[in-house]
Design a protein around this motif. Structure first.
Motif, PDB file in Angstrom:
ATOM      1  N   GLY A  40       0.822  -1.209   0.000  1.00 27.24           N
ATOM      2  CA  GLY A  40       0.000   0.000   0.000  1.00 27.24           C
ATOM      3  C   GLY A  40       0.851   1.252   0.000  1.00 27.24           C
ATOM      4  N   GLN A  41       1.915   1.246   0.823  1.00 30.95           N
ATOM      5  CA  GLN A  41       2.804   2.408   0.872  1.00 30.95           C
ATOM      6  C   GLN A  41       3.597   2.545  -0.430  1.00 30.95           C
ATOM      7  OE1 GLN A  41       4.655   1.041   4.457  1.00 30.95           O
ATOM      8  NE2 GLN A  41       3.785   2.697   5.678  1.00 30.95           N
ATOM      9  N   ALA A  42       3.974   1.429  -1.005  1.00 29.47           N
ATOM     10  CA  ALA A  42       4.694   1.468  -2.276  1.00 29.47           C
ATOM     11  C   ALA A  42       3.827   2.088  -3.362  1.00 29.47           C
ATOM     12  CB  ALA A  42       5.124   0.059  -2.683  1.00 29.47           C
ATOM     13  N   LEU A  43       2.547   1.712  -3.369  1.00 29.59           N
ATOM     14  CA  LEU A  43       1.641   2.273  -4.373  1.00 29.59           C
ATOM     15  C   LEU A  43       1.431   3.767  -4.130  1.00 29.59           C
ATOM     16  CD1 LEU A  43      -0.163   1.887  -6.809  1.00 29.59           C
ATOM     17  CD2 LEU A  43      -2.048   1.352  -5.285  1.00 29.59           C
ATOM     18  N   VAL A  44       1.333   4.151  -2.863  1.00 27.19           N
ATOM     19  CA  VAL A  44       1.198   5.580  -2.554  1.00 27.19           C
ATOM     20  C   VAL A  44       2.414   6.339  -3.079  1.00 27.19           C
ATOM     21  CG1 VAL A  44       1.161   7.281  -0.683  1.00 27.19           C
ATOM     22  CG2 VAL A  44      -0.345   5.308  -0.605  1.00 27.19           C
ATOM     23  N   GLY A  45       3.603   5.708  -3.003  1.00 26.37           N
ATOM     24  CA  GLY A  45       4.801   6.338  -3.554  1.00 26.37           C
ATOM     25  C   GLY A  45       4.676   6.566  -5.049  1.00 26.37           C
ATOM     26  N   VAL A  46       4.152   5.553  -5.760  1.00 27.84           N
ATOM     27  CA  VAL A  46       3.932   5.684  -7.204  1.00 27.84           C
ATOM     28  C   VAL A  46       2.900   6.773  -7.471  1.00 27.84           C
ATOM     29  CG1 VAL A  46       3.111   4.506  -9.275  1.00 27.84           C
ATOM     30  CG2 VAL A  46       4.534   3.273  -7.651  1.00 27.84           C
ATOM     31  N   VAL A  47       1.790   6.737  -6.702  1.00 26.42           N
ATOM     32  CA  VAL A  47       0.724   7.727  -6.882  1.00 26.42           C
ATOM     33  C   VAL A  47       1.263   9.135  -6.616  1.00 26.42           C
ATOM     34  CG1 VAL A  47      -1.477   8.574  -5.965  1.00 26.42           C
ATOM     35  CG2 VAL A  47      -1.160   6.130  -6.350  1.00 26.42           C
ATOM     36  N   GLN A  48       2.090   9.275  -5.567  1.00 24.82           N
ATOM     37  CA  GLN A  48       2.648  10.596  -5.247  1.00 24.82           C
ATOM     38  C   GLN A  48       3.479  11.136  -6.408  1.00 24.82           C
ATOM     39  OE1 GLN A  48       5.923  11.742  -4.640  1.00 24.82           O
ATOM     40  NE2 GLN A  48       5.323  13.745  -3.842  1.00 24.82           N
ATOM     41  N   ARG A  49       4.311  10.301  -6.971  1.00 19.71           N
ATOM     42  CA  ARG A  49       5.169  10.751  -8.080  1.00 19.71           C
ATOM     43  C   ARG A  49       4.346  11.126  -9.307  1.00 19.71           C
ATOM     44  NH1 ARG A  49       8.246   6.565  -5.856  1.00 19.71           N
ATOM     45  NH2 ARG A  49       7.577   5.014  -7.391  1.00 19.71           N
ATOM     46  N   GLU A  50       3.334  10.303  -9.613  1.00 18.35           N
ATOM     47  CA  GLU A  50       2.510  10.586 -10.788  1.00 18.35           C
ATOM     48  C   GLU A  50       1.585  11.789 -10.561  1.00 18.35           C
ATOM     49  OE1 GLU A  50       2.777   9.398 -13.840  1.00 18.35           O
ATOM     50  OE2 GLU A  50       4.512   8.348 -13.021  1.00 18.35           O
ATOM     51  N   LEU A  51       1.123  11.946  -9.309  1.00 14.58           N
ATOM     52  CA  LEU A  51       0.285  13.096  -8.977  1.00 14.58           C
ATOM     53  C   LEU A  51       1.107  14.384  -9.118  1.00 14.58           C
ATOM     54  CD1 LEU A  51      -2.610  13.635  -8.064  1.00 14.58           C
ATOM     55  CD2 LEU A  51      -1.829  13.514  -5.705  1.00 14.58           C
ATOM     56  N   ALA A  52       2.350  14.336  -8.654  1.00 13.86           N
ATOM     57  CA  ALA A  52       3.239  15.491  -8.800  1.00 13.86           C
ATOM     58  C   ALA A  52       3.496  15.780 -10.276  1.00 13.86           C
ATOM     59  CB  ALA A  52       4.556  15.228  -8.064  1.00 13.86           C
ATOM     60  N   ALA A  53       3.660  14.721 -11.068  1.00 15.16           N
ATOM     61  CA  ALA A  53       3.883  14.901 -12.512  1.00 15.16           C
ATOM     62  C   ALA A  53       2.651  15.517 -13.165  1.00 15.16           C
ATOM     63  CB  ALA A  53       4.210  13.556 -13.162  1.00 15.16           C
TER      64      ALA A  53
END
Length: 455
Positions: free
Chosen positions: A71-84
């Motif tokens: 779950g935290q790993a996916l949040v990391g992906v989501v954070q990077r893509e959300l920032a992008a």
């Protein structure tokens, strides 16, 4: 902003604990939650589809590193893509204003009527004057809206910038040219032109603003949009993007919208970076937009850097050092110190402004608290302290029944309010003693009991 997305992601992370790997099945479940949250936040469907596709591509099969849960790993992906999605993919300099023009650098403000263009022009003048040390001139080319020129003159004077006068009888192109000539002759670094808005998009408005743009050739053309417009912001953004060579976006009223999907939609539609966000009605309520930090706030990670910046602006460093030395040296924390702490908190944007930048766990601790009521209580407390004599402020233990009645009458409150404030002062004094030994966590735990509205 995007409170719903924050809550959904927290729920997703909780349910995914214990999984050893991100699979297509569990990733699809999480992405379904994220997709629904984005749509409910008023993000445009094309932006949602593109975002979900990118997250899915990068998340599927990703090994969990170290002690991170899936779950935290996916949040990391989501954070990077959300920032992008918010503009981080454009590079670190994309959100910065350009001054690559023979002075004055011209900034043209464009947008519909009612989105806060004029106030934002004043806020931007203040930002450039204080943060970038620029000599700023503002001018209003809005000859249609009653009192628009007077409003800009008022806010410009409040922020300490220069104002070029215009009248409703002047033509917008002439106003812009005359202001530019004045700015050159008086060595201004920046000229900000506030243009007319309409209640809706029309051809005449677009032709007029295009003519103003052609006449002065601004280095920055900023599209000002109300974050509360939701899906309507998309059509407006398209129309302005087609009519003008926009260089960036300014989001207003971001503090008043829990959905905030316009931030993602407008960036996606125009392809231009969000450069500023209006976070309060105050003239210092304009923040330079940082995609990564905003993504952190959306995901409930807080924005500690913004909190530090607010502290630097609002806190008197010398006074803070003197207080720290006083406490360390065995000095007593008195009512004058207590008032100084309350005043500095107000300068930092009040309790609601601070809470917004803290991580989700701190916000959850204050869930249900009435922040408006708490801030009114803080103002009342300052009023009570102002009603005390210098001797009473230095030695609060002198304040007995008769003095309490006099202080309450002077502050226009009940005696119970004075008692409550004295109790809160006692708690703050106890916390200050704990800070001698570096007991920061003890102080944080004490905050809930000390401040009104956070019980």
């Amino acid at each position: 902003m995007l409170d719903n997305l924050t809550q959904r992601l927290a729920k997703v992370v909780k349910t995914m604990r214990g999984e050893a790997r991100l699979t297509e099945a569990n990733t699809a479940e999480m992405l379904r939650e994220v997709r629904m949250a984005l749509l409910e936040a008023d993000v445009a469907l094309p932006a949602v589809r593109e975002f979900i596709a990118k997250v899915k591509e990068k998340a599927l099969g990703e090994e969990v590193i170290g002690s991170l849960s899936p779950g935290q790993a996916l949040v990391g992906v989501v954070q990077r893509e959300l920032a992008a999605l918010m503009g981080a993919d454009l590079g670190p300099d994309a959100t910065q204003l350009s001054f690559a023009q023979q002075p004055p650098a011209i900034i043209l403000m464009a947008g519909l009527q009612g989105v806060g263009k004029t106030t934002t022009t004043g806020k931007l003048a203040k930002y450039l004057k204080e943060q970038k040390k620029k000599k700023v001139l503002t001018v209003s080319a809005d000859v249609y809206r009653p009192a628009a020129i007077a409003q800009l003159e008022s806010v410009t004077k409040q922020v300490g910038a220069d104002f070029f006068p215009s009248t409703a009888n002047d033509k917008p192109v002439d106003i812009a040219k005359n202001a530019l000539d004045w700015a050159r002759k008086h060595y201004h670094d920046v000229l900000i032109i506030d243009t007319a808005g309409r209640l809706g998009i029309d051809e005449a408005m677009m032709q007029e603003i295009a003519a103003v743009h052609a006449a002065v050739n601004p280095v920055e053309t900023l599209f000002v949009v109300d974050a509360m417009l939701g899906q309507d912001a998309i059509n407006t953004a398209k129309a302005f993007n087609d009519a003008l060579p926009l260089t960036g976006v300014v989001l207003t009223k971001l503090d008043g919208d829990s959905r905030g999907g316009a931030a993602l939609s407008v960036r996606h539609v125009t392809g231009k970076p969000i450069k500023f966000a209006g976070v309060s009605e105050k003239l210092d309520g304009l923040e330079a937009f940082d995609p990564s930090r905003m993504a952190n706030r959306v995901l409930g990670m807080g924005d500690i850097l913004a909190l530090v910046e607010e502290a630097r602006k609002g806190v008197d460093a010398q006074a803070a050092t003197e207080l720290a030395n006083k406490i360390k040296g065995g000095g007593k924390f008195d009512m004058n110190d207590f008032k100084a702490q309350l005043t500095q908190m107000k300068k930092m944007g009040g309790m609601s402004g601070l809470l917004d930048k803290l991580p989700a766990q701190f916000q959850q601790a204050a869930a249900g608290a009435n922040m408006d009521q708490a801030e009114k209580q803080v103002r009342r407390m300052v009023g009570i302290i102002d009603s005390m004599t210098p001797g009473e402020r230095a030695k609060p233990e002198l304040i007995k029944a008769n003095r309490k009645r006099r202080i309450a009458a002077g502050a226009g409150v009940q005696v119970q309010e004075v008692n409550r404030m004295l109790n809160q002062y006692d708690q703050m004094q106890t916390m200050m003693k704990k800070l001698k030994g570096g007991g920061l966590m003890k102080m944080m735990r004490g905050m809930k009991g000390m401040m009104p509205g956070l019980r």
